[in-house]
Design an enzyme around this catalytic site. Structure first.
Site, short mmCIF file in Angstrom:
data_model
loop_
_atom_site.label_atom_id
_atom_site.label_comp_id
_atom_site.label_asym_id
_atom_site.label_seq_id
_atom_site.Cartn_x
_atom_site.Cartn_y
_atom_site.Cartn_z
N LYS A 52 19.61 45.26 23.85
CA LYS A 52 20.22 46.31 24.77
C LYS A 52 20.44 47.49 24.31
CE LYS A 52 22.13 46.04 29.47
NZ LYS A 52 22.95 45.02 30.44
N GLU A 87 24.25 32.66 42.19
CA GLU A 87 25.34 32.71 43.55
C GLU A 87 25.48 31.36 44.23
OE1 GLU A 87 24.03 36.91 42.13
OE2 GLU A 87 22.85 35.06 42.80
N ARG A 145 22.72 35.83 48.78
CA ARG A 145 21.81 34.78 47.98
C ARG A 145 22.19 33.35 48.16
NH1 ARG A 145 18.69 37.52 43.58
NH2 ARG A 145 18.95 35.88 42.15
#
Length: 650
Positions: free
Chosen positions: A288, A374, A402
């Site tokens: 990243k 979630e 969610r």
């Protein structure tokens, strides 16, 4: 004076207006193109702000996919979409790339209405494999021969939805290419067994390379690897005790390989394109922030950035006049946890975004980051509550959607005292409608025995955290927006509020503005204008969307000619419940004019928050106009109408 340098020359990138322009470039030129694309991405985001680290990590993958496959006929689906800036530059949107996340500009995510090269919109994680499988099965029904390529990060693989899709894809056997972009990061460092499993695969890379060769994919490998793979086949069969998890799910597995090395990526993609006839998972190791040192050294801090100086990496941030609501919540929770050892905190891959990284530093054993999961987070909290703990479940409003079935079935139905801290309530600016906290009032206020609070300022948030901590009979939620507070004086400690009781902030006699949440300041500003026009205005802070302060609401309706509710949520929330109460009590038939101001029945596109609230008609100007329209007055001279309405009411 800024030290920002002019962008480096991009001779190859200048020749690419769409992916087919890349077909004439050699592999060596594609490597140069990737370097130019990385520089262009850095320079663009330094102007606009946005998601930087994720995009830099997939530059080579993006170049290789567009060079090998025939997009948009071949469908490229990015998971989440925050890594799509290089993709947008290559697909005809370079001339608009410096409008990212601005009003009327490019979305910060993939968006179907924006380009045919975005076949599927995404801004929440872990959807790509499910969507890609849908495209693949649809292709099979239609007898087409296009490819479907899904790029999903290792962080997104912590969500159950990704496994559901892998399981289904492996069983169906449709031709599908999944590229696992493994950078050991999502927004924060990943957690859970899957991240450890991927790390073991990476550590065993030589063995995995041989294992891939030992399977029937030997003849599909690039020629330089083919002979060595054949010689190693027998040896590897004896060394490897079992297939990878992905192979057990029905995928052909290739990797891990260097996701920044085009000499590896290009031959693998070309081979898979020509030879694959079922689901394939390619495991790419990336970094990243690759190629920009500040982003490489602080990948979490450069996931989402404001505008910045390219040379130094210094981000341009406005001076805060007040603490952020997120910080206020975290500090208030820490204060409560100091007094109560049963308080624990749970988040779903957002420790920094929810402020729980601060809580974790103080109470490392009492904070749980469950990954992008979630549904699990909510039920995990339900179990904690059932065991006697006091869990605070801190999740953005848009992501809590969610886990709604778990909120209903596992929390509300059992009246378990889970405390939901709902960050990013209301409109959120540059992230646009995918991240707006528009619907939580509607989906929580309908649940029996739920206590739902909305902070009007940062001091109120402190009191509401204390109130939630004290609640033990049923679930509760407190919602608060993104950004800075209003600068009010902060309480030394949070006070437990009386449940279901609002407060009068300003008293008047003719018009009543009943605010829920941080539109309170806009209501006060509108009231000042109304008072100046001779229209005496009351302003009240509801504090609770559920249970309603029935006494306050009935009093406002009986004693004023007009009552207007204002909330930062979609229709069907607080205002709808106020209307239901007044209808039940017959107040709607007694002359008081009732109006509800909510977010409109459409998605509000990205812009500065103040512009979005103006478009939504929830700013002071719109509140003033609504009051004038409701009372039928454009000017002070028409005040006799107010007297007539009062007489009708009486």
């Amino acid at each position: 004076m800024s030290s920002r340098k002019m962008p480096s020359p991009t001779p190859l990138l200048d020749q690419v207006t769409e992916p087919r322009d890349m077909k004439r470039l050699s592999d060596r030129q594609l490597r140069q193109l990737a370097d130019e694309l990385r520089r262009e991405t850095i320079d663009a985001v330094s102007v606009t702000g946005g998601h930087l680290g994720a995009g830099l990590g997939v530059v080579e993958l993006t170049v290789a996919i567009h060079a090998v496959f025939d997009t948009p006929k071949d469908r490229l689906i990015f998971d989440v979409g925050h890594q799509c800036y290089p993709h947008k530059i290559l697909t005809g949107r370079r001339d608009r790339i410096r409008t990212l996340r601005k009003g009327n500009g490019l979305s910060g995510f993939t968006k179907r209405s924006e380009s045919p090269y975005d076949p599927f919109g995404a801004a929440h994680s872990s959807t790509s494999i499910s969507a890609g499988l849908g495209f693949a099965v649809g292709r099979d029904f239609q007898g087409s021969d296009d490819h479907v390529i899904c790029v999903i990060g290792d962080g997104a693989m912590s969500a159950g939805m990704a496994y559901e899709a892998l399981n289904n894809a492996g069983a169906l056997g449709s031709r599908l290419i999944v590229i696992l972009n493994d950078n050991a990061m999502s927004i924060a460092p990943p957690v859970g067994a899957m991240s450890k499993y991927l790390a073991r695969l990476y550590a065993a890379r030589p063995l995995q390379d041989l294992k891939s060769a030992a399977r029937n994919a030997v003849d599909h490998l690039p020629p330089p690897l083919r002979e060595g793979a054949r010689r190693a086949r027998t040896l590897v069969k004896g060394l490897v005790p079992g297939a990878t998890l992905f192979e057990e799910l029905g995928f052909s597995y290739v990797g891990p390989f260097d996701g920044h090395d085009l000499s590896q990526i290009l031959p693998i993609l070309r081979t898979v394109k020509e030879r694959s006839d079922g689901p394939v998972l390619l495991h790419a190791i990336t970094r990243k922030g690759k190629g920009y040192r500040p982003a490489e050294e602080a990948a979490d801090k450069y996931h989402g950035v404001s505008s910045f100086d390219v040379a130094s990496g210094t981000q341009v941030k406005s001076v805060a006049k007040a603490p952020s609501y997120t910080k206020v919540f975290a500090d208030a929770l820490i204060q409560e946890a100091e007094r109560d050892a049963s308080i624990v905190a749970v988040t779903a891959a957002m420790p920094d975004g929810t402020g729980l990284d601060r809580f974790a530093k103080r109470f490392p054993s009492r904070m749980f980051d469950v990954g992008i999961a979630e549904q699990h987070a909510v039920t995990f909290c339900a179990g904690l509550a059932a065991s006697g703990m006091k869990p605070f479940c801190a999740i953005y409003s848009t992501f809590l959607q969610r886990g709604y079935d778990q909120i209903v079935h596992d929390v509300a139905l059992q009246r378990l005292p889970v405390r939901f801290a709902i960050d990013r309530a209301g409109l959120v600016g540059a992230d646009g409608p995918t991240h707006a906290g528009s619907f939580d009032l509607g989906y929580l206020c309908n649940l029996p025995d739920f206590t739902v609070m909305a902070a009007s300022d940062e001091a109120e948030l402190v009191h509401m955290v204390a109130t939630a901590a004290a609640l033990s009979d049923g679930p509760s939620a407190v919602r608060y927006p993104r950004g800075q507070g209003t600068g009010v004086e902060m309480p030394r400690v949070g006070q437990v509020l009386e449940i279901g009781r609002g407060r009068i902030v300003k008293e008047g006699t003719q018009i009543a503005l009943l605010s829920l949440g941080t539109r309170l300041q806009e209501c006060l500003a509108a009231a000042e204008r109304l008072d100046a026009m001779g229209l005496s205005t009351t302003v009240a802070d509801a504090r609770f969307a559920k249970p309603l302060d029935e006494a306050l609401i009935l009093s406002l309706a009986r004693e004023h000619a007009v009552l207007i509710t204002i909330e930062e949520g979609a229709r069907g929330g607080f205002g709808a419940h106020v209307l239901h109460l007044l209808a039940e009590r017959g107040i709607l038939d007694r002359g008081c004019r009732i109006r509800t101001l909510t977010l409109p029945d459409r998605f509000i596109q990205q812009d500065k928050p103040e512009a979005m609230y103006a478009e939504a008609e929830l700013d002071r100007t719109a509140i003033l106009a609504a009051a004038e329209a409701a009372i039928g007055l454009g000017t002070i001279e028409r005040q006799p109408e107010i007297v007539r309405l009062h007489r009708l009411r009486e």
